[in-house]
Motif scaffolding. Structure first.
Motif, PDB file in Angstrom:
ATOM      1  N   THR A 188      42.622  51.827  28.622  1.00 22.76           N
ATOM      2  CA  THR A 188      42.808  51.223  27.299  1.00 22.76           C
ATOM      3  C   THR A 188      44.293  51.095  26.977  1.00 22.76           C
ATOM      4  O   THR A 188      44.751  50.051  26.480  1.00 22.76           O
ATOM      5  N   LEU A 189      45.050  52.146  27.251  1.00 26.58           N
ATOM      6  CA  LEU A 189      46.496  52.093  27.013  1.00 26.58           C
ATOM      7  C   LEU A 189      47.158  51.013  27.864  1.00 26.58           C
ATOM      8  O   LEU A 189      48.073  50.321  27.400  1.00 26.58           O
ATOM      9  N   PHE A 190      46.690  50.869  29.096  1.00 26.79           N
ATOM     10  CA  PHE A 190      47.243  49.832  29.962  1.00 26.79           C
ATOM     11  C   PHE A 190      46.989  48.449  29.373  1.00 26.79           C
ATOM     12  O   PHE A 190      47.902  47.614  29.293  1.00 26.79           O
ATOM     13  N   ALA A 191      45.749  48.187  28.962  1.00 28.06           N
ATOM     14  CA  ALA A 191      45.407  46.880  28.403  1.00 28.06           C
ATOM     15  C   ALA A 191      46.215  46.593  27.137  1.00 28.06           C
ATOM     16  O   ALA A 191      46.739  45.486  26.948  1.00 28.06           O
ATOM     17  N   ALA A 192      46.339  47.587  26.264  1.00 25.89           N
ATOM     18  CA  ALA A 192      47.114  47.403  25.028  1.00 25.89           C
ATOM     19  C   ALA A 192      48.583  47.149  25.353  1.00 25.89           C
ATOM     20  O   ALA A 192      49.235  46.303  24.722  1.00 25.89           O
ATOM     21  N   GLY A 193      49.109  47.877  26.333  1.00 27.51           N
ATOM     22  CA  GLY A 193      50.504  47.678  26.723  1.00 27.51           C
ATOM     23  C   GLY A 193      50.748  46.295  27.289  1.00 27.51           C
ATOM     24  O   GLY A 193      51.786  45.669  27.012  1.00 27.51           O
ATOM     25  N   GLU A 194      49.814  45.797  28.100  1.00 30.94           N
ATOM     26  CA  GLU A 194      49.945  44.446  28.654  1.00 30.94           C
ATOM     27  C   GLU A 194      49.898  43.397  27.545  1.00 30.94           C
ATOM     28  O   GLU A 194      50.664  42.423  27.561  1.00 30.94           O
ATOM     29  N   LEU A 195      49.014  43.585  26.593  1.00 26.57           N
ATOM     30  CA  LEU A 195      48.927  42.641  25.479  1.00 26.57           C
ATOM     31  C   LEU A 195      50.236  42.611  24.706  1.00 26.57           C
ATOM     32  O   LEU A 195      50.770  41.534  24.389  1.00 26.57           O
ATOM     33  N   GLU A 234      37.838  49.851  31.760  1.00 31.41           N
ATOM     34  CA  GLU A 234      38.433  49.050  32.837  1.00 31.41           C
ATOM     35  C   GLU A 234      38.348  47.557  32.545  1.00 31.41           C
ATOM     36  O   GLU A 234      39.204  46.780  32.991  1.00 31.41           O
ATOM     37  N   ALA A 235      37.326  47.135  31.808  1.00 24.04           N
ATOM     38  CA  ALA A 235      37.128  45.711  31.537  1.00 24.04           C
ATOM     39  C   ALA A 235      38.010  45.187  30.409  1.00 24.04           C
ATOM     40  O   ALA A 235      38.086  43.972  30.195  1.00 24.04           O
ATOM     41  N   LEU A 236      38.690  46.071  29.681  1.00 24.82           N
ATOM     42  CA  LEU A 236      39.513  45.614  28.559  1.00 24.82           C
ATOM     43  C   LEU A 236      40.675  44.735  29.033  1.00 24.82           C
ATOM     44  O   LEU A 236      41.101  43.823  28.324  1.00 24.82           O
ATOM     45  N   SER A 237      41.190  45.010  30.234  1.00 27.15           N
ATOM     46  CA  SER A 237      42.278  44.159  30.727  1.00 27.15           C
ATOM     47  C   SER A 237      41.780  42.740  30.978  1.00 27.15           C
ATOM     48  O   SER A 237      42.548  41.779  30.850  1.00 27.15           O
ATOM     49  N   ASN A 238      40.495  42.567  31.320  1.00 28.06           N
ATOM     50  CA  ASN A 238      39.942  41.217  31.460  1.00 28.06           C
ATOM     51  C   ASN A 238      40.032  40.470  30.132  1.00 28.06           C
ATOM     52  O   ASN A 238      40.343  39.266  30.093  1.00 28.06           O
ATOM     53  N   ALA A 239      39.750  41.170  29.047  1.00 26.60           N
ATOM     54  CA  ALA A 239      39.829  40.547  27.727  1.00 26.60           C
ATOM     55  C   ALA A 239      41.260  40.130  27.407  1.00 26.60           C
ATOM     56  O   ALA A 239      41.510  39.029  26.893  1.00 26.60           O
ATOM     57  N   VAL A 240      42.217  41.005  27.724  1.00 22.57           N
ATOM     58  CA  VAL A 240      43.621  40.708  27.433  1.00 22.57           C
ATOM     59  C   VAL A 240      44.105  39.516  28.245  1.00 22.57           C
ATOM     60  O   VAL A 240      44.674  38.559  27.710  1.00 22.57           O
ATOM     61  N   TYR A 241      43.875  39.542  29.554  1.00 17.99           N
ATOM     62  CA  TYR A 241      44.366  38.443  30.396  1.00 17.99           C
ATOM     63  C   TYR A 241      43.617  37.152  30.105  1.00 17.99           C
ATOM     64  O   TYR A 241      44.199  36.062  30.156  1.00 17.99           O
ATOM     65  N   GLY A 242      42.314  37.260  29.793  1.00 18.17           N
ATOM     66  CA  GLY A 242      41.556  36.068  29.430  1.00 18.17           C
ATOM     67  C   GLY A 242      42.093  35.430  28.158  1.00 18.17           C
ATOM     68  O   GLY A 242      42.229  34.208  28.068  1.00 18.17           O
ATOM     69  N   PHE A 243      42.416  36.241  27.159  1.00 16.64           N
ATOM     70  CA  PHE A 243      42.984  35.746  25.907  1.00 16.64           C
ATOM     71  C   PHE A 243      44.340  35.080  26.141  1.00 16.64           C
ATOM     72  O   PHE A 243      44.614  33.993  25.622  1.00 16.64           O
ATOM     73  N   LEU A 244      45.175  35.723  26.934  1.00 15.31           N
ATOM     74  CA  LEU A 244      46.513  35.181  27.188  1.00 15.31           C
ATOM     75  C   LEU A 244      46.443  33.839  27.910  1.00 15.31           C
ATOM     76  O   LEU A 244      47.219  32.923  27.611  1.00 15.31           O
ATOM     77  N   GLU A 245      45.511  33.705  28.842  1.00 10.92           N
ATOM     78  CA  GLU A 245      45.400  32.441  29.582  1.00 10.92           C
ATOM     79  C   GLU A 245      44.651  31.378  28.780  1.00 10.92           C
ATOM     80  O   GLU A 245      45.128  30.246  28.638  1.00 10.92           O
ATOM     81  N   ASP A 246      43.463  31.731  28.287  1.00  8.10           N
ATOM     82  CA  ASP A 246      42.587  30.725  27.688  1.00  8.10           C
ATOM     83  C   ASP A 246      43.032  30.294  26.300  1.00  8.10           C
ATOM     84  O   ASP A 246      42.816  29.142  25.897  1.00  8.10           O
TER      85      ASP A 246
END
Length: 653
Positions: free
Chosen positions: A80-87, A153-165
């Motif tokens: 979760t921290l990784f996904a938030a940090g990437e966002l 683990e799937a939260l990063s999919n949400a972050v990268y999907g949002f950034l791209e789409d």
């Protein structure tokens, strides 16, 4: 013989002209038209679109500043921290800032516009019933945006999907992210659920495993930094000797094994009743060592030396497949370990489903259609190989609720040769989805920088998540943001190769020699066009980063020149000199999957090929004058001896 020589020489020197050799039948439902789509994306139009304010819109940022904070639950996990940090990182890059979108724990949040990542008190009550596998939900309203998934683990999919789409980012390479400049961002409120078409996804390619690129591509079958490892798998493939080792049982139970002519153990005799308890005990032991792993493989070794004992032959006759000896063991293991997925290979002599047998619900069949090509989709079965693959997928889909396809997507003999197979997989995927395929493993190369590795990996990954992806539109954006002013040339290069292949080729196999396409996309005329396009592309830019990317393509074109039809020695030699310099600069390891490494290719193999070209060229130049000389000499000798020579008849006589 002499009369044919000039024509043969001309063919060798000039090259054969393309002919329409494509077999009848549908190849795929679409073809590339990247050039037509180039104007469909521009950063300027995206920036203008997202800068439009509105009373009901979400003001994510204005002039490089944002009121939003990113909030995670107290004590949340590393994922979760990784996904938030990437966002936070990428939102700041979009704004051209470094201090916006702070990541706070829930207890430190005291109100205001918020983005939550993962389960928090603020996102309680959000309905996740439509989310499956490692898909995600994003709910974006005026003051609150929520990123949710079934696992951390799937939260990063949400972050990268949002950034791209939504925000136009594109994670095009392991060493480069395209992040547009968007200092002001207004969004319409939205609620979206995005689920992957395939639950387990892996593009096996060196670059995918580097720098966390696999996460941005939403490949969930890769372990960080390890191309050979597979996320979620305790044992992978060709594992029978892992469970019943010849070193341990070879002397006490020689009947457990088959042997080659040298007396070396090859496969197991699965009709031996005493062998199952050994397999089960070993699997239990391995599972205890890695309880977090879900998939456990027990499968044949990588050879054709199956057991021919009386019991095994009887099963083969009754079921029509040597899988008839394997599947009962797999089903027993599945019943013994119901919380795990037991997997086996349908490969070589095991590829046909056994008559009268079905699979337990937690059995995973890995089907590897290796005797196929990359021009005709399996979906339409228009060639013998495609029809065979289609029949295997459908027949296994009828007896199993969980299939995995192990597909092959490159030229393994010539890793650097142009290989335009970008539009066939969409139709293959349709066939898979209709027949219980839940996992896909696209095998590329373990070596770095093989032909168009990043582009192929990117588009395959996008399709594994959403097979309705418009391939031409995505590739048009890909070449635009990756190659800048050179994009039109790269788009024409890709479109031309694809068109010439589909209009003139008979197939595109996994071990094709360059000369097998000398009448279609690798004709001499086409290779000259590719050369002109890539040289024009390099001349169109002055960015060293982009020039480096273009030189990766130039390597492929030079490799094609080195093996193009004809005996133009100087042209081949010049291409080889350029190729050598680029190959050494990029530290290429191999030009083929198995065999010599690049230093030996540069120092020995290709120079030997060049020498053979020189000898053929010398023969081509010497033999015709020699033939003429012999003819003249014979005439003079005959005249000297007074022999009567045949005279040309007069017209009308």
């Amino acid at each position: 013989m002499h009369a044919k020589f000039p024509a043969l020489l001309l063919s060798a020197l000039v090259g054969l002209s393309p002919v329409n050799a494509a077999a009848a039948g549908q190849m795929s439902s679409d073809t590339l038209h990247i050039q037509q789509m180039l104007s469909s994306y521009s950063e300027e139009s995206l920036r203008a679109q997202l800068s439009e304010a509105g009373e009901e819109k979400i003001e994510l940022a204005r002039d490089g500043e944002s009121a939003f904070q990113i909030v995670v639950a107290d004590g949340c996990g590393e994922e979760t921290l990784f996904a938030a940090g990437e966002l936070s990182k990428y939102l700041n890059q979009l704004l051209g800032s470094s201090d916006q979108f702070p990541v706070l724990s829930e207890s430190a949040y005291d109100g205001g516009a918020v983005i939550t990542v993962g389960q928090t008190a603020l996102s309680q009550g959000m309905d996740l019933s439509e989310v499956r596998d490692d898909g995600y939900l994003i709910d974006a309203q005026k003051e609150q945006i929520h990123f949710l998934a079934l696992t951390e683990e799937a939260l990063s999919n949400a972050v990268y999907g949002f950034l791209e789409d939504t925000l136009g980012c594109m994670f095009v390479r392991e060493d480069y992210d395209y992040v547009p400049s968007l200092p002001t961002i207004f969004l319409e409120p939205f609620h979206t659920v995005s689920n992957p078409d395939f639950a387990w996804r892996k593009v096996y390619q060196y670059e995918v495993a580097q720098n966390g690129w696999y996460r941005k591509l939403r490949n969930n079958g890769v372990e960080a930094g390890a191309i050979e490892k597979h996320a979620g798998w305790g044992t992978w493939c060709h594992t029978s000797f892992t469970f019943v080792s010849p070193d341990e049982y070879g002397e006490s139970h020689p009947e457990f094994f088959t042997y080659n002519e040298a007396g070396e153990p090859q496969q197991l005799c699965l009709s031996q009743e005493a062998i199952y308890p050994i397999i089960e005990a070993k699997m239990a032991e391995l599972m205890a060592e890695q309880p977090e792993k879900t998939y456990w493989d027990f499968s044949l070794n990588d050879n054709m030396n199956y057991c021919t004992c009386e019991k095994c032959q009887k099963v083969l006759e009754e079921t029509g497949s040597m899988m008839g000896t394997m599947l009962p063991i797999i089903n027993r293991l599945a019943r013994r370990f119901p919380d795990k997925i037991i997997s086996t290979l349908a490969y070589f002599y095991n590829e046909q489903p056994p008559k009268g047998m079905t699979c337990e619900p937690n059995v995973n069949i890995v089907l590897a259609p290796i005797s196929t090509g990359q021009l005709y989709s399996y979906r339409y079965g228009a060639t013998e190989a495609a029809a065979k693959a289609k029949a295997l997928v459908e027949s296994w889909g009828a007896v199993s609720s969980s299939l995995m396809i192990w597909d092959y997507v490159i030229n393994f003999k010539h890793l650097l040769l142009p290989y335009p197979n970008y539009d066939v997989q969409a139709d293959n995927h349709v066939l898979y989805l209709e027949n219980n395929v839940r996992a896909v493993f696209h095998q590329g190369s373990r070596e770095h920088d093989n032909e168009m590795a990043r582009l192929r990996s990117y588009i395959l990954s996008r399709q594994l998540w959403d097979n309705d992806t418009d391939v031409s539109a995505v590739l048009a954006k890909y070449v635009t943001v990756t190659y800048g002013d050179a994009a039109p040339y790269v788009a024409e290069y890709l479109d031309t190769m694809n068109r010439e292949l589909k209009e003139h080729a008979e197939n595109l196999d996994l071990y094709d020699a360059p000369e097998s396409h000398s009448r279609d996309y690798l004709s001499r005329a086409n290779i000259r066009q590719y050369e002109e396009l890539i040289n024009s592309a390099i001349a169109a830019v002055d960015d060293s980063r982009i020039i480096g990317y273009l030189e990766e393509i130039k390597l492929n074109v030079l490799y094609a020149v080195m093996y193009e039809p004809g005996l133009n020695y100087l042209r081949k030699q010049n291409a080889f000199e350029q190729f050598s310099a680029l190959a050494e600069a990029q530290e290429l390891k191999r030009h083929t999957e198995v065999g010599i490494e690049m230093p030996e290719f540069l120092a020995e193999e290709y120079p030997a090929y060049l020498q053979s070209v020189a000898l053929k060229l010398s023969a081509a130049c010497i033999v015709p004058p020699l033939v003429v000389g012999l003819g003249v000499g014979g005439f003079l000798l005959a005249k000297k001896k007074g022999l009567r020579l045949p005279r040309r008849k007069k017209k009308g006589s």
